[in-house]
Write an enzyme that holds these catalytic residues in place. Structure first.
Site, PDB file in Angstrom:
ATOM      1  N   PHE A 125       0.181 -12.719  -2.829  1.00 50.16           N
ATOM      2  CA  PHE A 125      -0.173 -12.527  -1.485  1.00 50.16           C
ATOM      3  C   PHE A 125      -2.202 -12.301  -1.092  1.00 50.16           C
ATOM      4  CE2 PHE A 125      -1.117  -9.275   2.053  1.00 50.16           C
ATOM      5  CZ  PHE A 125      -1.821  -9.538   2.938  1.00 50.16           C
ATOM      6  N   PRO A 163      14.847  -2.443  10.018  1.00 47.48           N
ATOM      7  CA  PRO A 163      14.714  -1.317  10.085  1.00 47.48           C
ATOM      8  C   PRO A 163      13.271  -0.629   9.806  1.00 47.48           C
ATOM      9  CG  PRO A 163      14.365  -2.935   7.959  1.00 47.48           C
ATOM     10  CD  PRO A 163      14.349  -3.463   9.248  1.00 47.48           C
ATOM     11  N   ILE A 165      -0.167 -10.559 -18.221  1.00 49.43           N
ATOM     12  CA  ILE A 165      -1.333  -9.703 -18.111  1.00 49.43           C
ATOM     13  C   ILE A 165      -0.700  -8.965 -19.244  1.00 49.43           C
ATOM     14  CG2 ILE A 165      -2.646  -9.676 -15.875  1.00 49.43           C
ATOM     15  CD1 ILE A 165      -2.055  -6.719 -15.746  1.00 49.43           C
ATOM     16  N   ASN A 216       4.553   3.894  12.680  1.00 48.27           N
ATOM     17  CA  ASN A 216       5.157   2.274  11.963  1.00 48.27           C
ATOM     18  C   ASN A 216       6.363   1.578  13.468  1.00 48.27           C
ATOM     19  OD1 ASN A 216       4.480   2.700   9.515  1.00 48.27           O
ATOM     20  ND2 ASN A 216       6.463   3.767   8.579  1.00 48.27           N
ATOM     21  N   ASP A 232      -4.845   2.749  -1.424  1.00 52.22           N
ATOM     22  CA  ASP A 232      -5.703   3.916  -0.792  1.00 52.22           C
ATOM     23  C   ASP A 232      -4.522   4.999  -1.416  1.00 52.22           C
ATOM     24  OD1 ASP A 232      -3.853   3.013   0.852  1.00 52.22           O
ATOM     25  OD2 ASP A 232      -4.262   3.594   2.643  1.00 52.22           O
ATOM     26  N   GLU A 233      -3.298   4.361  -1.616  1.00 55.14           N
ATOM     27  CA  GLU A 233      -1.738   5.412  -2.088  1.00 55.14           C
ATOM     28  C   GLU A 233      -2.262   6.422  -3.129  1.00 55.14           C
ATOM     29  OE1 GLU A 233       1.493   3.730  -2.030  1.00 55.14           O
ATOM     30  OE2 GLU A 233       1.352   2.244   0.078  1.00 55.14           O
ATOM     31  N   ASN A 254      -2.566  -4.217   3.895  1.00 53.78           N
ATOM     32  CA  ASN A 254      -3.021  -5.618   4.766  1.00 53.78           C
ATOM     33  C   ASN A 254      -2.166  -6.387   4.899  1.00 53.78           C
ATOM     34  OD1 ASN A 254      -5.224  -6.925   1.509  1.00 53.78           O
ATOM     35  ND2 ASN A 254      -4.984  -4.606   1.953  1.00 53.78           N
ATOM     36  N   SER A 301       3.570  -4.581  -6.800  1.00 55.76           N
ATOM     37  CA  SER A 301       2.424  -4.121  -5.432  1.00 55.76           C
ATOM     38  C   SER A 301       3.721  -3.100  -4.340  1.00 55.76           C
ATOM     39  CB  SER A 301       2.215  -5.083  -5.195  1.00 55.76           C
ATOM     40  OG  SER A 301       3.304  -5.504  -4.121  1.00 55.76           O
TER      41      SER A 301
HETATM   42  P1  NAD Z   1       2.113  -9.006  -4.867  1.00 53.44           P
HETATM   43  O1  NAD Z   1       3.481  -8.261  -5.532  1.00 53.44           O
HETATM   44  O2  NAD Z   1       2.103 -10.657  -3.331  1.00 53.44           O
HETATM   45  O3  NAD Z   1       1.335  -9.616  -5.744  1.00 53.44           O
HETATM   46  C1  NAD Z   1       1.162  -9.471  -7.109  1.00 53.44           C
HETATM   47  C2  NAD Z   1       1.201 -10.294  -7.695  1.00 53.44           C
HETATM   48  O4  NAD Z   1      -0.186 -10.496  -9.393  1.00 53.44           O
HETATM   49  C3  NAD Z   1       1.547 -12.007  -8.270  1.00 53.44           C
HETATM   50  O5  NAD Z   1       1.698 -13.329  -7.972  1.00 53.44           O
HETATM   51  C4  NAD Z   1       2.894 -11.238  -9.703  1.00 53.44           C
HETATM   52  O6  NAD Z   1       3.621 -12.470  -9.891  1.00 53.44           O
HETATM   53  C5  NAD Z   1       1.537 -11.025 -10.309  1.00 53.44           C
HETATM   54  N1  NAD Z   1       2.037 -10.208 -11.828  1.00 53.44           N
HETATM   55  C6  NAD Z   1       2.983  -9.248 -11.677  1.00 53.44           C
HETATM   56  N2  NAD Z   1       2.569  -8.889 -12.853  1.00 53.44           N
HETATM   57  C7  NAD Z   1       2.187  -9.862 -13.371  1.00 53.44           C
HETATM   58  C8  NAD Z   1       1.970  -9.513 -14.514  1.00 53.44           C
HETATM   59  N3  NAD Z   1       2.615  -8.560 -15.523  1.00 53.44           N
HETATM   60  N4  NAD Z   1       1.208 -10.306 -15.230  1.00 53.44           N
HETATM   61  C9  NAD Z   1       0.343 -11.561 -14.457  1.00 53.44           C
HETATM   62  N5  NAD Z   1       0.785 -11.916 -13.472  1.00 53.44           N
HETATM   63  C10 NAD Z   1       1.468  -9.652 -12.607  1.00 53.44           C
HETATM   64  O7  NAD Z   1       0.874  -7.985  -4.854  1.00 53.44           O
HETATM   65  P2  NAD Z   1      -0.433  -8.279  -3.391  1.00 53.44           P
HETATM   66  O8  NAD Z   1       0.088  -6.888  -1.794  1.00 53.44           O
HETATM   67  O9  NAD Z   1      -1.164  -9.107  -3.581  1.00 53.44           O
HETATM   68  O10 NAD Z   1      -1.560  -6.864  -3.679  1.00 53.44           O
HETATM   69  C11 NAD Z   1      -2.367  -7.296  -4.886  1.00 53.44           C
HETATM   70  C12 NAD Z   1      -3.468  -5.878  -5.923  1.00 53.44           C
HETATM   71  O11 NAD Z   1      -3.836  -5.305  -4.008  1.00 53.44           O
HETATM   72  C13 NAD Z   1      -1.956  -4.809  -6.772  1.00 53.44           C
HETATM   73  O12 NAD Z   1      -3.446  -4.555  -6.974  1.00 53.44           O
HETATM   74  C14 NAD Z   1      -2.177  -4.429  -5.315  1.00 53.44           C
HETATM   75  O13 NAD Z   1      -1.496  -2.607  -5.913  1.00 53.44           O
HETATM   76  C15 NAD Z   1      -3.436  -3.813  -4.651  1.00 53.44           C
HETATM   77  N6  NAD Z   1      -3.076  -3.184  -3.299  1.00 53.44           N
HETATM   78  C16 NAD Z   1      -3.026  -3.805  -2.935  1.00 53.44           C
HETATM   79  C17 NAD Z   1      -2.215  -3.764  -1.045  1.00 53.44           C
HETATM   80  C18 NAD Z   1      -1.333  -4.314  -0.091  1.00 53.44           C
HETATM   81  O14 NAD Z   1      -1.518  -4.159   1.186  1.00 53.44           O
HETATM   82  N7  NAD Z   1      -0.633  -5.481  -0.244  1.00 53.44           N
HETATM   83  C19 NAD Z   1      -3.173  -2.893  -1.004  1.00 53.44           C
HETATM   84  C20 NAD Z   1      -3.875  -1.837  -1.368  1.00 53.44           C
HETATM   85  C21 NAD Z   1      -4.241  -2.601  -2.863  1.00 53.44           C
HETATM   86  O1  DAU Z   2      -1.515   1.638   1.477  1.00 52.34           O
HETATM   87  C1  DAU Z   2      -1.706   0.335   0.414  1.00 52.34           C
HETATM   88  C2  DAU Z   2      -0.033  -0.173  -0.119  1.00 52.34           C
HETATM   89  O2  DAU Z   2       0.757  -0.268   1.328  1.00 52.34           O
HETATM   90  C3  DAU Z   2      -0.103  -1.027  -1.228  1.00 52.34           C
HETATM   91  O3  DAU Z   2      -0.640  -0.927  -1.846  1.00 52.34           O
HETATM   92  C4  DAU Z   2       1.113  -1.523  -0.902  1.00 52.34           C
HETATM   93  O4  DAU Z   2       0.893  -2.600  -2.805  1.00 52.34           O
HETATM   94  C5  DAU Z   2       1.611  -1.276  -0.453  1.00 52.34           C
HETATM   95  O5  DAU Z   2       3.066  -2.698  -0.159  1.00 52.34           O
HETATM   96  C6  DAU Z   2       1.483  -0.979   1.195  1.00 52.34           C
HETATM   97  O6  DAU Z   2       2.646   0.293   0.486  1.00 52.34           O
HETATM   98  P1  DAU Z   2       3.285   0.991   1.634  1.00 52.34           P
HETATM   99  O7  DAU Z   2       5.069   1.368   1.175  1.00 52.34           O
HETATM  100  O8  DAU Z   2       2.342   1.662   3.021  1.00 52.34           O
HETATM  101  O9  DAU Z   2       4.137  -0.510   2.941  1.00 52.34           O
HETATM  102  P2  DAU Z   2       5.189  -1.033   3.294  1.00 52.34           P
HETATM  103  O10 DAU Z   2       5.051  -2.585   3.803  1.00 52.34           O
HETATM  104  O11 DAU Z   2       6.011  -1.382   2.011  1.00 52.34           O
HETATM  105  O12 DAU Z   2       5.791  -0.061   4.221  1.00 52.34           O
HETATM  106  C7  DAU Z   2       4.607   0.282   5.318  1.00 52.34           C
HETATM  107  C8  DAU Z   2       5.203   1.092   6.590  1.00 52.34           C
HETATM  108  O13 DAU Z   2       5.853   1.045   7.052  1.00 52.34           O
HETATM  109  C9  DAU Z   2       6.127   2.654   5.470  1.00 52.34           C
HETATM  110  O14 DAU Z   2       5.282   3.909   6.246  1.00 52.34           O
HETATM  111  C10 DAU Z   2       6.855   2.561   5.176  1.00 52.34           C
HETATM  112  C11 DAU Z   2       7.706   2.190   6.595  1.00 52.34           C
HETATM  113  N1  DAU Z   2       9.073   0.554   6.614  1.00 52.34           N
HETATM  114  C12 DAU Z   2       8.484  -0.045   5.303  1.00 52.34           C
HETATM  115  C13 DAU Z   2      10.021  -0.661   4.824  1.00 52.34           C
HETATM  116  C14 DAU Z   2       9.813  -2.045   3.880  1.00 52.34           C
HETATM  117  C15 DAU Z   2      10.116   1.129   6.486  1.00 52.34           C
HETATM  118  O15 DAU Z   2       9.581   2.131   7.805  1.00 52.34           O
HETATM  119  N2  DAU Z   2      11.109  -0.191   7.138  1.00 52.34           N
HETATM  120  C16 DAU Z   2      11.091  -0.703   5.999  1.00 52.34           C
HETATM  121  O16 DAU Z   2      11.553  -1.697   5.800  1.00 52.34           O
END
Ligand code: NAD
Ligand code: DAU
Length: 343
Positions: A18, A212, A67, A257, A131-132, A187, A90
């Protein structure tokens, strides 16, 4: 923001996910004279459909690989001057069901990249974190996370990300690897895998299904439009100081949420009976809130996109791209069945 860059050869890990794919689009548009290698294992979350527009560019190269594969990483690293490390498992819910792979990829995988980056004297290792790692804040408090907040991870996902942050700092302190860490909040936006709250809610509504909501729905997250995250990384890469940590957050005041889900329902013209309260996530962190003033004061960065603007764009993208998300949801049925099992 600068329009030229000192970095010539960039390695992005996890660029088919993503945020990584959004970052690759952002970077190649802004810095078309650089070479970018994308190393991604293509796990369930990696998707080359995210990168169709860049796949034929002469300065872009995709390598499918893990990796954790030290030999491959050592082959790729020579000549690289910047590593932007996104690759990770993630999803918190998956880390509760299957923690081991989170430790392997997020902790050990990071160490593999660090070792190769050090050996090849990269100019900068940029570690993308979350931030988690700082744990959970009280509801109704005005406390925020900042770069001095002690680590207190509470899920296997956040513990594995905390481990990776510690390893990055250890390579900086012990071996002198030039690094920066950014810890960012939730994000949302285009190419967000439809297992996370926003894309799940939007696509469920399009499919006529319910949304949900875990527990009482009062949990609070700090929401950041993914393009704003990309501009923050850009600012840090070009103006950030070595060995610093910057927190990245969005333009949201505390919003639960449940309130967000109602906002999505409203924007999509649906009814609130589409909300379904389900069993809470184990160890569900109550509240996150990010103080991004350091990034603002020191590097003149701020997020641009309000939640309403970002959500409107995101909803319209999911409405226009069912061919992107439908197969991903199809393939995730087994996970959904286990994760949302009641009782
Ligand atoms: P994502 O799950 O959408 O993508 C992860 C990517 O990493 C995928 O393309 C997957 O194929 C690749 N990957 C997983 N394991 C791998 C491995 N062993 N070797 C090579 N590639 C591998 O994740 P995202 O939401 O894009 O998050 C990206 C980064 O940002 C992560 O480090 C996550 O912890 C961090 N982050 C995400 C959020 C968020 O809200 N999504 C917020 C804060 C930090
Ligand atoms: O804070 C940054 C993090 O945000 C990243 O590090 C993670 O990679 C990313 O997945 C995200 O984690 P969260 O657990 O906060 O995101 P998620 O979208 O899974 O959930 C957001 C909030 O919504 C959380 O309080 C859980 C709740 N939730 C989630 C799902 C999937 C629901 O209530 N129902 C659901 O079905």
């Amino acid at each position: 923001m600068p329009t030229n860059t000192p970095y010539k050869n960039i390695l992005v890990s996890g660029g088919a996910g993503f945020i990584g794919s959004n970052f690759i689009h952002y970077w190649l548009k802004k810095y078309p004279d650089t070479n970018l290698v994308n190393l991604d294992a293509l796990t369930y979350a990696g998707n080359l459909e995210n990168l169709k527009e860049v796949e034929n560019l002469p300065n872009y190269k995709f390598i499918q690989g893990n990796i954790l594969d030290r030999q491959l990483v050592n082959e790729i690293m020579p000549g690289i001057d910047l590593v932007v490390h996104f690759a990770a498992e993630s999803h918190v819910d998956r880390s509760i069901l299957e923690p081991a792979v989170f430790l392997e990829t997020n902790a050990i995988g990071t160490q593999v990249l660090l070792e190769a980056a050090l050996k090849n004297k990269v100019k900068r290792f940029h570690h993308i974190s979350t931030d988690e790692v700082f744990g959970s804040l009280e509801l109704e408090s005005d406390e925020q996370f900042n770069d001095q907040t002690p680590y207190d991870p509470r899920s296997p996902y956040s513990a594995s990300k905390a481990a990776s942050d510690h390893l990055v700092r250890a390579y900086g302190e012990t071996f002198g690897l030039p690094y920066i860490i950014t810890n960012c909040s939730n994000n949302y936006g285009e190419y967000h895998f439809p297992e996370k709250l926003f894309p799940l809610a939007i696509t469920n509504l399009i499919e006529g299904k319910k949304i949900p909501v875990y527990g009482d729905g009062k949990n609070v997250r700090d929401w950041l439009y993914v393009q704003d995250h990309c501009s923050a990384i850009d600012a840090v890469l070009h103006r950030g100081e070595n060995a610093e940590t910057y927190l990245v957050g969005g333009l949201t005041e505390d919003i639960s949420n449940l309130e967000i889900v109602k906002m999505i329902i409203n924007l999509m013209g649906e009814s609130e009976d589409k909300i379904e309260f389900v069993k809470d996530r184990l160890g569900h962190d109550r509240r996150y809130s990010v103080d991004w003033s350091k990034l603002n004061k020191k590097l003149d960065w701020k997020p641009d996109v309000t939640l309403e603007e970002g959500l409107t764009k995101t909803i319209s993208w999911y409405k226009n791209n069912p061919q992107w998300w439908q197969p991903l949801k199809e393939k995730s049925q087994e996970f959904f069945k286990i994760n949302y099992k009641q009782g």
